[in-house]
Design an enzyme around this catalytic site. Structure first.
Site, PDB file in Angstrom:
ATOM      1  N   ARG A 151       0.860  -1.175   0.000  1.00  0.00           N
ATOM      2  CA  ARG A 151       0.000   0.000   0.000  1.00  0.00           C
ATOM      3  C   ARG A 151       0.902   1.232   0.000  1.00  0.00           C
ATOM      4  NH1 ARG A 151      -2.389  -3.408   4.042  1.00  0.00           N
ATOM      5  NH2 ARG A 151      -4.518  -4.054   3.510  1.00  0.00           N
ATOM      6  N   LYS A 175      -2.791  -1.928   7.679  1.00  0.00           N
ATOM      7  CA  LYS A 175      -4.013  -1.397   8.288  1.00  0.00           C
ATOM      8  C   LYS A 175      -4.206  -1.988   9.678  1.00  0.00           C
ATOM      9  CE  LYS A 175      -6.740  -0.163   4.214  1.00  0.00           C
ATOM     10  NZ  LYS A 175      -8.007  -0.394   3.471  1.00  0.00           N
ATOM     11  N   HIS A 244      -1.828   2.801  -6.271  1.00  0.00           N
ATOM     12  CA  HIS A 244      -2.785   1.701  -6.115  1.00  0.00           C
ATOM     13  C   HIS A 244      -2.785   0.803  -7.346  1.00  0.00           C
ATOM     14  CE1 HIS A 244      -6.203  -0.417  -4.481  1.00  0.00           C
ATOM     15  NE2 HIS A 244      -6.847  -0.258  -5.621  1.00  0.00           N
ATOM     16  N   ARG A 247      -0.033  -1.719  -7.016  1.00  0.00           N
ATOM     17  CA  ARG A 247      -0.397  -2.763  -6.044  1.00  0.00           C
ATOM     18  C   ARG A 247      -1.389  -3.734  -6.668  1.00  0.00           C
ATOM     19  NH1 ARG A 247      -1.385  -4.257  -0.527  1.00  0.00           N
ATOM     20  NH2 ARG A 247      -3.598  -4.424   0.015  1.00  0.00           N
ATOM     21  N   HIS A 270      -4.547  -8.587   3.505  1.00  0.00           N
ATOM     22  CA  HIS A 270      -5.999  -8.483   3.657  1.00  0.00           C
ATOM     23  C   HIS A 270      -6.467  -9.351   4.818  1.00  0.00           C
ATOM     24  CE1 HIS A 270      -6.767  -7.196  -0.789  1.00  0.00           C
ATOM     25  NE2 HIS A 270      -6.499  -6.181   0.001  1.00  0.00           N
ATOM     26  N   TYR A 279     -10.654  -7.548  -5.063  1.00  0.00           N
ATOM     27  CA  TYR A 279      -9.460  -6.815  -5.477  1.00  0.00           C
ATOM     28  C   TYR A 279      -8.816  -7.427  -6.702  1.00  0.00           C
ATOM     29  CZ  TYR A 279      -5.400  -3.876  -4.377  1.00  0.00           C
ATOM     30  OH  TYR A 279      -4.420  -2.921  -4.386  1.00  0.00           O
TER      31      TYR A 279
END
Length: 302
Positions: A151, A175, A244, A247, A270, A279
């Site tokens: 990311r 995250k 993005h 990625r 994830h 995705y």
């Protein structure tokens, strides 16, 4: 359509409330009025002429009519939100006991799939042959984003101590402050090594960041986005380049080559497999084929 006073009286009081008490902008007030007028007209067509007669079933019919009329999910959500706010007002005023629109939601907005570059476009983007420190830094950043599927925030947050060239792995904080170890090899590893040799020409003394700006401090998200967009134009790549997209290209190419959804999930960091499925736009046929081949109860027995 002329609306009866049984519908307009409460609406007019609500509009005055929006204007004088909530002090909403004229544009927002007009949006409320437009949405609620449409709802009132639809209810009148359905035979509802008083707000007290409204229940969840009637609200669902309003939502269904919006969908039949081709209303976008976002527009329908706005309409139901306006109705919900108005009915909350009536509950607060004691005109209704409960809000019948509370349990009615708009259909989910379709989630646009991110675009990826094909392998040839990636090669075209990453064919940076300039050897000044900024160009080397930029190629190292792009090679690492594509080579490890990072990311943007993970790339920017990397420190020199997080990188192990000898092992070919790096430590990232994703995250939810979750730490993961990500492998990187090949050209990504090579160009990070080249950058580390040149980093001292830009980095301020004591700066821990792996990637720094020309001011010697940690590079910003905005600067990375700007530099990648500029390289996309300079390398004559047909589509707009952003972090993005690199990625997503990593995820797509990894999945196409390996077919291993779980591994791609781990590499991307994830938490849920469903996120990875969206995705990487994995098609159901591949999942079904894997299931048929792998599940012990999926095979027919004689």
């Amino acid at each position: 359509m002329s609306l009866p006073a049984s519908l307009t009286r409460s609406l007019d009081r609500f509009y005055e409330y929006l204007r004088s008490e909530r002090e909403l902008s004229l544009h927002t007030q007009q949006n409320y009025k437009r949405q609620l007028t449409t709802v009132a007209e639809q209810l009148l067509e359905l035979g509802v002429s008083d707000w007290h007669a409204l229940d969840a079933g009637w609200v669902r019919q309003v939502a269904s009519k919006g969908m039949r009329d081709g209303l976008k999910a976002s527009s329908l959500a706005m309409r139901l939100s306006a109705l919900r706010s108005f009915l909350d007002y009536l509950v607060h005023q004691g005109e209704l006991k409960a809000n019948p629109a509370k349990g009615v939601s708009a259909p989910r907005k379709s989630r646009p799939l991110p675009k990826n570059l094909d392998v040839d476009e990636m090669d075209q983007l990453l064919s940076v042959d300039e050897n000044d420190p900024l160009s080397v830094r930029d190629r190292a950043m792009m090679e690492l984003m594509y080579g490890a599927g990072l990311r943007l925030s993970e790339l920017v947050g990397l420190n020199v101590k997080d990188i192990s060239l000898s092992k070919g792995d790096l430590r990232v904080i994703g995250k939810g402050d979750k730490e993961r170890i990500v492998p990187f090899a090949g050209l990504a590893r090579e160009w990070v090594g080249i950058w580390l040799k040149m980093r001292g020409q830009l980095a301020a003394p004591g700066e821990p960041a792996l990637f720094v700006s020309k001011l010697g401090q940690r590079i910003s998200n905005r600067n990375v986005q700007k530099r990648m967009a500029e390289w996309g134009q300079k390398q004559a790549v047909s589509s707009h380049i952003n972090p993005h997209k690199l990625r997503h290209s990593f995820a797509t190419h990894m999945l196409e080559s390996s077919g291993d959804l779980r591994a791609v999930q781990e590499l991307l960091g994830h938490a849920n497999l469903s996120t990875t499925q969206i995705y990487t736009h994995l098609d159901f046929q591949h999942l079904a084929k894997v299931y048929d081949q792998a599940h012990p109860r999926a095979k027919k027995t004689k």
